[in-house]
Design a protein around this motif. Structure first.
Motif, mmCIF file in Angstrom:
data_model
loop_
_atom_site.group_PDB
_atom_site.id
_atom_site.type_symbol
_atom_site.label_atom_id
_atom_site.label_comp_id
_atom_site.label_asym_id
_atom_site.label_seq_id
_atom_site.Cartn_x
_atom_site.Cartn_y
_atom_site.Cartn_z
ATOM 1 N N ASN A 93 15.840 18.813 10.274
ATOM 2 C CA ASN A 93 16.559 17.966 11.233
ATOM 3 C C ASN A 93 16.016 18.143 12.650
ATOM 4 O OD1 ASN A 93 18.234 16.858 9.292
ATOM 5 N ND2 ASN A 93 19.837 18.413 9.565
ATOM 6 N N LEU A 94 15.735 19.391 13.012
ATOM 7 C CA LEU A 94 15.210 19.658 14.354
ATOM 8 C C LEU A 94 13.831 19.027 14.534
ATOM 9 C CD1 LEU A 94 15.518 21.013 17.071
ATOM 10 C CD2 LEU A 94 14.635 23.137 16.075
ATOM 11 N N ILE A 95 13.017 19.080 13.483
ATOM 12 C CA ILE A 95 11.684 18.461 13.537
ATOM 13 C C ILE A 95 11.800 16.956 13.747
ATOM 14 C CG2 ILE A 95 9.615 17.941 12.195
ATOM 15 C CD1 ILE A 95 9.933 20.689 10.893
ATOM 16 N N LEU A 96 12.745 16.330 13.024
ATOM 17 C CA LEU A 96 12.947 14.887 13.161
ATOM 18 C C LEU A 96 13.404 14.526 14.574
ATOM 19 C CD1 LEU A 96 14.664 14.031 9.752
ATOM 20 C CD2 LEU A 96 12.350 13.410 10.479
ATOM 21 N N ILE A 97 14.289 15.370 15.143
ATOM 22 C CA ILE A 97 14.778 15.122 16.504
ATOM 23 C C ILE A 97 13.634 15.208 17.511
ATOM 24 C CG2 ILE A 97 16.224 16.054 18.365
ATOM 25 C CD1 ILE A 97 18.236 16.889 16.168
ATOM 26 N N LEU A 98 12.777 16.229 17.358
ATOM 27 C CA LEU A 98 11.638 16.396 18.264
ATOM 28 C C LEU A 98 10.657 15.232 18.140
ATOM 29 C CD1 LEU A 98 10.949 20.222 17.855
ATOM 30 C CD2 LEU A 98 11.942 19.064 19.835
ATOM 31 N N ILE A 99 10.442 14.778 16.913
ATOM 32 C CA ILE A 99 9.555 13.620 16.700
ATOM 33 C C ILE A 99 10.129 12.373 17.367
ATOM 34 C CG2 ILE A 99 8.637 12.037 14.964
ATOM 35 C CD1 ILE A 99 8.386 14.459 13.081
ATOM 36 N N ALA A 100 11.455 12.178 17.216
ATOM 37 C CA ALA A 100 12.119 11.015 17.817
ATOM 38 C C ALA A 100 12.013 11.057 19.338
ATOM 39 C CB ALA A 100 13.579 10.969 17.390
ATOM 40 N N ILE A 101 12.218 12.256 19.928
ATOM 41 C CA ILE A 101 12.099 12.403 21.383
ATOM 42 C C ILE A 101 10.689 12.082 21.849
ATOM 43 C CG2 ILE A 101 12.149 14.083 23.283
ATOM 44 C CD1 ILE A 101 14.448 15.486 21.799
ATOM 45 N N PHE A 102 9.697 12.568 21.091
ATOM 46 C CA PHE A 102 8.306 12.331 21.443
ATOM 47 C C PHE A 102 7.982 10.838 21.386
ATOM 48 C CE2 PHE A 102 3.846 11.808 20.152
ATOM 49 C CZ PHE A 102 3.216 12.433 21.222
ATOM 50 N N VAL A 103 8.467 10.147 20.348
ATOM 51 C CA VAL A 103 8.228 8.704 20.205
ATOM 52 C C VAL A 103 8.861 7.936 21.360
ATOM 53 C CG1 VAL A 103 8.728 6.669 18.801
ATOM 54 C CG2 VAL A 103 7.953 8.788 17.700
ATOM 55 N N TYR B 62 9.578 9.078 24.307
ATOM 56 C CA TYR B 62 8.810 9.411 25.511
ATOM 57 C C TYR B 62 7.561 8.535 25.617
ATOM 58 C CZ TYR B 62 5.593 12.019 28.525
ATOM 59 O OH TYR B 62 4.698 12.376 29.484
ATOM 60 N N LYS B 63 6.849 8.389 24.494
ATOM 61 C CA LYS B 63 5.645 7.569 24.478
ATOM 62 C C LYS B 63 5.964 6.107 24.788
ATOM 63 C CE LYS B 63 2.140 10.270 23.522
ATOM 64 N NZ LYS B 63 0.973 10.355 24.438
ATOM 65 N N ILE B 64 7.083 5.617 24.243
ATOM 66 C CA ILE B 64 7.483 4.230 24.487
ATOM 67 C C ILE B 64 7.797 4.015 25.962
ATOM 68 C CG2 ILE B 64 9.277 2.500 24.038
ATOM 69 C CD1 ILE B 64 9.430 3.619 21.175
ATOM 70 N N VAL B 65 8.534 4.970 26.557
ATOM 71 C CA VAL B 65 8.894 4.878 27.977
ATOM 72 C C VAL B 65 7.635 4.848 28.844
ATOM 73 C CG1 VAL B 65 9.981 6.090 29.903
ATOM 74 C CG2 VAL B 65 11.169 5.916 27.712
ATOM 75 N N ILE B 66 6.677 5.732 28.551
ATOM 76 C CA ILE B 66 5.424 5.775 29.302
ATOM 77 C C ILE B 66 4.665 4.459 29.171
ATOM 78 C CG2 ILE B 66 3.150 6.864 29.455
ATOM 79 C CD1 ILE B 66 5.377 8.540 30.657
ATOM 80 N N PHE B 67 4.613 3.928 27.936
ATOM 81 C CA PHE B 67 3.910 2.670 27.698
ATOM 82 C C PHE B 67 4.550 1.525 28.482
ATOM 83 C CE2 PHE B 67 3.683 -1.320 25.285
ATOM 84 C CZ PHE B 67 2.312 -1.526 25.283
#
Length: 254
Positions: free
Chosen positions: A4-14, A16-21
């Motif tokens: 679950n923690l891995i999925l949360i970190l992946i979601a945050i990273f995605v 973040y990338k969308i916001v930057i884009f």
């Protein structure tokens, strides 16, 4: 580390990338809006009984729509202000098609803001055609951290801190009566466009115009009027000039 923690970190990273884009995609608009906001705050300091200030004005004429950063209507004439929010060194001539922004060794071209503002004045001249005696005062304001290094122009190209002083310099010569100022203000309020659909259509027109201009440049046609570009001889050597000269004065380096 559980799943679950891995999925949360992946979601945050995605995210973040969308916001930057999204930010990078809209960075020019954001920077432009910031610059216009700074200039608008400066214009608020003008006396309201002497100057009528309009910010971010979209109007439509018979030929096209025009988005104008700032318009100031007064008894001294109409001030038409184009705002640019840039950093780096700025180089340009009032008759050039493009100006240059230099940051270290990186050079970027952008449309000559004086020519842009000239188009805005042309559009206002159509809207205020009943007022033949109106004097227009074009002003180009760089509101960011730009340094105006090699800018050659009879039209004021200034920093934001110089704007109010530049406007007040015209106080010596009266151009319009108070009744005419009120009539022009009413006319602008009447023709001004506020709808989102119209603004989107304006953006589409601008993009199409830019595309057509670039296509004309590639095909050796004048990007301004569509005439042929021919080789001419000048004081400093050969250059491309429009075949419709003197009606069209577009030039391009060889």
């Amino acid at each position: 580390m559980n799943a679950n923690l891995i999925l949360i970190l992946i979601a945050i990273f995605v995210v973040y990338k969308i916001v930057i884009f999204v930010y990078r995609l809209n960075a020019p608009k954001i920077k432009g809006a910031k610059g216009e906001s700074r200039v608008a705050r400066r214009l608020e300091k003008l006396k309201s009984e002497e100057y009528n200030v309009f910010n971010d004005v979209l109007i439509r004429t018979d030929s096209r729509s025009s988005q104008i950063d700032h318009i100031v209507i007064s008894i001294y004439g109409i001030f038409v202000i184009e705002t640019k929010n840039y950093s780096g060194w700025i180089h340009g001539h009032e008759n050039s098609e493009y100006w240059t922004q230099t940051i270290y060794r990186n050079k970027t071209k952008f449309r000559n803001p004086i020519r842009q503002n000239r188009g805005h004045i042309y559009a206002l001249n159509e809207v205020f055609s009943d007022f033949k005696q109106v004097v227009y005062h074009p002003i180009i304001v760089f509101s960011g951290k730009a340094k105006l290094k090699n800018v050659y122009s009879e039209i004021p190209v200034i920093y934001g801190r110089q704007l109010l002083r530049t406007i007040k310099k015209k106080r010596g010569t009266l151009n319009l009566s108070i009744d005419e100022v009120n009539s022009i203000t009413d006319k602008l309020n009447e023709v001004r466009i506020h709808g989102k659909r119209e603004k989107k259509e304006h953006i589409r027109q601008v993009r199409n115009h830019i595309y057509e201009r670039k296509q004309n440049e590639k095909s050796s046609n004048c990007p301004r009027c569509g005439g042929n570009l021919v080789v001419r001889q000048g004081q400093f050597g050969n250059f491309y000039g429009c075949s419709n000269y003197p009606k069209c004065r577009y030039t391009k380096k060889i």
